[in-house]
Motif scaffolding. Structure first.
Motif, PDB file in Angstrom:
ATOM      1  N   UNK A  48       0.813  -1.233   0.000  1.00 43.25           N
ATOM      2  CA  UNK A  48       0.000   0.000   0.000  1.00 43.25           C
ATOM      3  C   UNK A  48       0.840   1.273   0.000  1.00 43.25           C
ATOM      4  N   UNK A  49       2.140   1.147  -0.017  1.00 48.26           N
ATOM      5  CA  UNK A  49       3.027   2.316  -0.013  1.00 48.26           C
ATOM      6  C   UNK A  49       4.181   2.058  -0.988  1.00 48.26           C
ATOM      7  N   UNK A  50       4.858   3.145  -1.387  1.00 48.92           N
ATOM      8  CA  UNK A  50       5.973   3.075  -2.321  1.00 48.92           C
ATOM      9  C   UNK A  50       7.303   3.147  -1.577  1.00 48.92           C
ATOM     10  N   UNK A  51       8.361   2.842  -2.297  1.00 55.64           N
ATOM     11  CA  UNK A  51       9.702   3.026  -1.753  1.00 55.64           C
ATOM     12  C   UNK A  51      10.445   1.758  -1.419  1.00 55.64           C
ATOM     13  N   UNK A  52       9.721   0.626  -1.270  1.00 52.03           N
ATOM     14  CA  UNK A  52      10.398  -0.616  -0.913  1.00 52.03           C
ATOM     15  C   UNK A  52      11.149  -0.464   0.398  1.00 52.03           C
ATOM     16  N   UNK A  53      12.426  -0.788   0.388  1.00 48.01           N
ATOM     17  CA  UNK A  53      13.238  -0.668   1.607  1.00 48.01           C
ATOM     18  C   UNK A  53      13.519   0.782   1.989  1.00 48.01           C
ATOM     19  N   UNK A  54      13.151   1.723   1.108  1.00 45.00           N
ATOM     20  CA  UNK A  54      13.305   3.142   1.426  1.00 45.00           C
ATOM     21  C   UNK A  54      11.976   3.766   1.865  1.00 45.00           C
ATOM     22  N   UNK A  55      10.985   2.941   2.130  1.00 40.94           N
ATOM     23  CA  UNK A  55       9.694   3.452   2.601  1.00 40.94           C
ATOM     24  C   UNK A  55       9.808   3.884   4.065  1.00 40.94           C
ATOM     25  N   UNK A  56       8.797   4.613   4.521  1.00 38.30           N
ATOM     26  CA  UNK A  56       8.862   5.213   5.857  1.00 38.30           C
ATOM     27  C   UNK A  56       7.555   5.033   6.621  1.00 38.30           C
ATOM     28  N   UNK A  57       7.671   5.108   7.949  1.00 34.64           N
ATOM     29  CA  UNK A  57       6.496   5.182   8.825  1.00 34.64           C
ATOM     30  C   UNK A  57       6.090   6.656   8.956  1.00 34.64           C
ATOM     31  N   UNK A  58       4.797   6.909   8.931  1.00 35.46           N
ATOM     32  CA  UNK A  58       4.283   8.250   9.176  1.00 35.46           C
ATOM     33  C   UNK A  58       3.797   8.305  10.620  1.00 35.46           C
ATOM     34  N   UNK A  59       4.666   8.820  11.502  1.00 37.91           N
ATOM     35  CA  UNK A  59       4.296   8.940  12.898  1.00 37.91           C
ATOM     36  C   UNK A  59       3.494  10.222  13.097  1.00 37.91           C
ATOM     37  N   UNK A  60       3.097  10.504  14.312  1.00 34.47           N
ATOM     38  CA  UNK A  60       2.208  11.645  14.561  1.00 34.47           C
ATOM     39  C   UNK A  60       2.846  12.966  14.162  1.00 34.47           C
ATOM     40  N   UNK A  61       4.138  13.134  14.473  1.00 31.87           N
ATOM     41  CA  UNK A  61       4.791  14.428  14.238  1.00 31.87           C
ATOM     42  C   UNK A  61       5.984  14.347  13.291  1.00 31.87           C
ATOM     43  N   UNK A  62       6.268  13.199  12.757  1.00 35.20           N
ATOM     44  CA  UNK A  62       7.436  13.071  11.885  1.00 35.20           C
ATOM     45  C   UNK A  62       7.341  11.788  11.067  1.00 35.20           C
ATOM     46  N   UNK A  63       8.245  11.687  10.095  1.00 42.44           N
ATOM     47  CA  UNK A  63       8.412  10.473   9.303  1.00 42.44           C
ATOM     48  C   UNK A  63       9.740   9.830   9.678  1.00 42.44           C
ATOM     49  N   UNK A  64       9.786   8.510   9.661  1.00 40.05           N
ATOM     50  CA  UNK A  64      11.034   7.792   9.921  1.00 40.05           C
ATOM     51  C   UNK A  64      11.070   6.546   9.028  1.00 40.05           C
ATOM     52  N   UNK A  65      12.213   6.280   8.449  1.00 39.86           N
ATOM     53  CA  UNK A  65      12.353   5.165   7.528  1.00 39.86           C
ATOM     54  C   UNK A  65      12.102   3.821   8.215  1.00 39.86           C
ATOM     55  N   UNK A  66      11.508   2.891   7.498  1.00 38.33           N
ATOM     56  CA  UNK A  66      11.294   1.544   8.044  1.00 38.33           C
ATOM     57  C   UNK A  66      12.625   0.829   8.277  1.00 38.33           C
ATOM     58  N   UNK A  67      13.581   1.115   7.408  1.00 42.04           N
ATOM     59  CA  UNK A  67      14.920   0.547   7.527  1.00 42.04           C
ATOM     60  C   UNK A  67      15.910   1.713   7.511  1.00 42.04           C
ATOM     61  N   UNK A  68      16.896   1.668   8.372  1.00 44.00           N
ATOM     62  CA  UNK A  68      17.879   2.746   8.504  1.00 44.00           C
ATOM     63  C   UNK A  68      18.505   3.074   7.149  1.00 44.00           C
ATOM     64  N   UNK A  69      18.719   4.375   6.906  1.00 44.43           N
ATOM     65  CA  UNK A  69      19.303   4.804   5.636  1.00 44.43           C
ATOM     66  C   UNK A  69      20.190   6.037   5.814  1.00 44.43           C
ATOM     67  N   UNK A  70      21.181   6.108   4.962  1.00 43.26           N
ATOM     68  CA  UNK A  70      22.026   7.288   4.799  1.00 43.26           C
ATOM     69  C   UNK A  70      22.669   7.191   3.423  1.00 43.26           C
ATOM     70  N   UNK A  71      23.285   8.261   2.967  1.00 44.33           N
ATOM     71  CA  UNK A  71      23.963   8.234   1.685  1.00 44.33           C
ATOM     72  C   UNK A  71      25.414   8.642   1.865  1.00 44.33           C
ATOM     73  N   UNK A  72      26.180   8.529   0.768  1.00 47.13           N
ATOM     74  CA  UNK A  72      27.626   8.722   0.826  1.00 47.13           C
ATOM     75  C   UNK A  72      28.064   9.882  -0.079  1.00 47.13           C
ATOM     76  N   UNK A  73      29.246  10.390   0.158  1.00 44.75           N
ATOM     77  CA  UNK A  73      29.731  11.581  -0.550  1.00 44.75           C
ATOM     78  C   UNK A  73      29.882  11.358  -2.048  1.00 44.75           C
ATOM     79  N   UNK A  74      30.047  10.122  -2.492  1.00 43.53           N
ATOM     80  CA  UNK A  74      30.225   9.839  -3.911  1.00 43.53           C
ATOM     81  C   UNK A  74      28.941   9.520  -4.651  1.00 43.53           C
TER      82      UNK A  74
END
Length: 410
Positions: free
Chosen positions: A32-58
């Motif tokens: 019911x949602x997009x993003x796969x492993x980059x999808x997020x929970x919609x909490x009351x006051x914020x969004x947080x990814x279902x699986x931890x994520x970050x990106x790199x300088x390159x």
């Protein structure tokens, strides 16, 4: 052309975003949602990814996409600290002094490790694709370096399949994470969460006239003359971003199976911090999770009003029964947390979380076009030998370029 896209993860969304400019695009997503492993929970006051994520300088393709979607001003760089949990104690491993004090490695172990890090970018990944990571480390750095430093890393990423992973993945992993200073590793994050990237791609696709069919699994795929049938709808071309073996079960080409693993990630929120300021804590001691990822030791907790922690576990086959309860009980006991302190928790499980980069994986990577069908995703060459958001974005761009090139020739 009318193009059907199977899978609403990052690769499928990027391909739809690009192709939607000149073609009629339908995207199928079973959830019911997009993003796969980059999808997020919609909490009351914020969004947080279902699986931890970050990106790199390159991650240049990812950054270009963010610029195109007017998100680049939200990209920020934070220190991602690391450590190990060994013998019931937490050991930060960020500064030279902390590394020298780490009791699980000798001075010789640390010197060998430092040399390996310095030479990682020059490694011949094609040759290392055939060599198991554990064998490579033991032969070059010794048994203690493997068990005390590298095995927890492999365990946190690949679980019980860690002994199958190639040295190509390991050296690529070391090389990609070399943007490190005395305060920790510099990692990127979108202020407000990566859900903004998914939402911007969705909006772009719809604005261009594309259709996104959430909660619509693809059950059948078949060839009809020069066209393809997805369920009961005819398309000139089809792009699949799901694992090749899953596509084969629907009627796609029979290809050698890509080794995949599942991920089980328990996210929870507390009032306090419990990992001594460390963002990524690998578990050397045995636990029902391979790493404790304290998101709010990376991104300030004031943005959420609470401390957010991920407990990461990988599995093959079926997820263990009551794994979330086992993870929670172990975490509470090990880090001195009462269950009453936990504000909320959510368990995310994906049986197809990502490929396992086993020895010989390079020879299994399918070409983008297979029997008139186009395929790209986490299994593609852009995501080897280290999967990332960058690799998934590039896979989406590559597959769109392949289709445009073929279309121009025709």
């Amino acid at each position: 052309m009318r193009i059907g896209i199977i899978g609403g993860g990052l690769t499928g969304l990027v391909a739809a975003h690009v192709l939607g400019q000149d073609h009629e695009v339908d995207l199928y997503e079973k959830l019911p949602y997009l993003g796969g492993c980059l999808s997020s929970y919609n909490m009351e006051n914020y969004w947080i990814e279902r699986y931890y994520h970050h990106c790199f300088s390159g991650d240049t393709a990812l950054f270009s996409l963010m610029t195109e979607l007017n998100l680049s001003s939200k990209l920020e760089w934070m220190n991602g600290t690391t450590g190990y949990y060994a013998r019931n104690a937490i050991y930060p491993l960020n500064t030279p002094v902390q590394i020298l004090k780490y009791p699980e490695l000798t001075i010789l172990d640390k010197a060998r490790l430092a040399y390996l890090v310095l030479t990682a970018k020059k490694a011949d990944l094609k040759t290392l694709d055939q060599i198991p990571a554990d064998q490579f480390i033991i032969e070059h750095l010794g048994w203690n370096n493997y068990t005390s430093f590298f095995e927890p890393l492999l365990k946190s990423k690949f679980g019980d399949r860690r002994k199958e992973v190639s040295a190509a993945w390991l050296m690529s992993r070391i090389a990609i994470r070399s943007n490190r200073g005395v305060a920790g590793e510099q990692l990127g994050y979108l202020n407000g969460g990566f859900h903004q990237l998914i939402a911007a791609l969705e909006s772009s696709i719809v604005q261009k006239g594309g259709t996104i069919r959430k909660q619509t699994p693809v059950s059948t795929l078949s060839r009809s003359g020069n066209n393809w049938m997805v369920n009961d709808t005819r398309y000139d071309l089809v792009i699949s971003t799901i694992p090749p073996q899953e596509l084969g079960r629907m009627g796609g080409p029979a290809l050698p199976p890509i080794p995949y693993q599942g991920a089980a990630c328990l996210t929870l929120a507390l009032d306090r911090e419990v990992t001594k300021g460390i963002y990524w804590l690998n578990m050397k001691d045995s636990a029902p999770y391979g790493a404790v990822v304290s998101h709010t030791n990376f991104i300030p907790s004031v943005r959420y009003g609470e401390h957010i922690i991920y407990l990461a576990s990988y599995f093959s086959g079926a997820v263990l029964p009551q794994l979330d309860e086992r993870m929670m009980a172990d975490f509470c006991s090990r880090f001195g947390v009462s269950k009453q302190e936990i504000h909320w928790h959510r368990m995310a499980v994906d049986p197809w979380a990502g490929p396992v980069y086993t020895t010989g994986y390079g020879s299994l990577i399918p070409e983008y076009e297979q029997s008139g069908l186009f395929m790209a995703g986490m299994f593609s060459k852009t995501n080897y030998p280290e999967r990332s958001m960058e690799g998934s974005v590039r896979a989406g761009l590559d597959i769109a370029a392949c289709i445009e090139k073929r279309n121009s020739h025709e």
